[in-house]
Design an enzyme around this catalytic site. Structure first.
Site, short mmCIF file in Angstrom:
data_model
loop_
_atom_site.label_atom_id
_atom_site.label_comp_id
_atom_site.label_asym_id
_atom_site.label_seq_id
_atom_site.Cartn_x
_atom_site.Cartn_y
_atom_site.Cartn_z
N CYS A 233 4.33 -5.10 -1.62
CA CYS A 233 3.99 -4.14 -2.49
C CYS A 233 4.18 -2.59 -2.09
O CYS A 233 4.76 -2.54 -1.10
CB CYS A 233 2.43 -4.12 -2.77
N HIS B 201 -1.02 -0.39 -5.00
CA HIS B 201 -2.31 -0.44 -4.66
C HIS B 201 -2.45 0.83 -3.50
O HIS B 201 -1.46 1.40 -2.97
CB HIS B 201 -2.85 -1.66 -4.27
#
Length: 177
Positions: free
Chosen positions: A153, A141
């Site tokens: 992430c 992201h």
């Protein structure tokens, strides 16, 4: 989302079509993209909440996007709706899966007020058969800002993320060595 294969596969044999995390960023299609990873660094033994980015060959299984903020980056991208969540409660059968509100257990909102999840690339880390406590929601992201760590992430400059997403194929993997 596409059909699943086993996650955390062989990390050797990366191809130019793979996203390969290295010490200076992610290499993809002959380019290098600066990125941030989890506050816990790269980890071989991922656990829920440790902030680690798990080692492995993680297949890209889907792309989610905010239809009120952008057009789909690839034809197989799916819109994020107002009630979409990602379950992060290891005690739930829906652990590490997309769910919808109302949901009675712990879950992360996919549709956020900030732009962090306007575009989300899903990996097959601990999916589709999630082992409780092995970690959830390992996504690609946008970053909050350069150098600011994630919860596990891999995060990018928004323009780079959009460029990457537009060039994904059903064979793309995220390789974390």
């Amino acid at each position: 989302m596409r059909p699943a294969r086993a996650s955390g596969g062989n990390i050797s044999g990366a191809t130019t079509g793979d996203l390969v995390l290295g010490p200076t960023g992610v290499h993809f299609l002959g380019r290098r993209f600066p990125c941030t990873i989890g506050r816990g660094g790269v980890v071989a033994d991922k656990r829920e909440g440790d902030g680690g980015t798990p080692v492995g060959a993680h297949e890209i299984i889907g792309v989610l996007y905010r239809p009120d903020r952008m057009t789909p980056p690839v034809p197989w991208a799916r819109p994020i709706g107002p009630r979409d969540l990602w379950c992060d409660d290891p005690a739930q059968p829906e652990y590490n899966h997309r769910v919808r509100a109302p949901f009675g257990a712990s879950a992360e909102a996919l549709r956020r007020a900030d732009p962090l999840y306007d575009l989300v690339i899903l990996t097959d880390w601990n999916w589709p058969v999630a082992r409780p406590g092995r970690g959830s929601a390992i996504f690609l992201h946008r970053w909050r800002r350069p150098g600011y760590p994630t919860e596990g992430c891999v995060a990018f400059d928004p323009a780079h993320l959009r460029w990457i997403a537009a060039r994904l194929t059903p064979r793309t993997r995220l390789i974390v060595r």
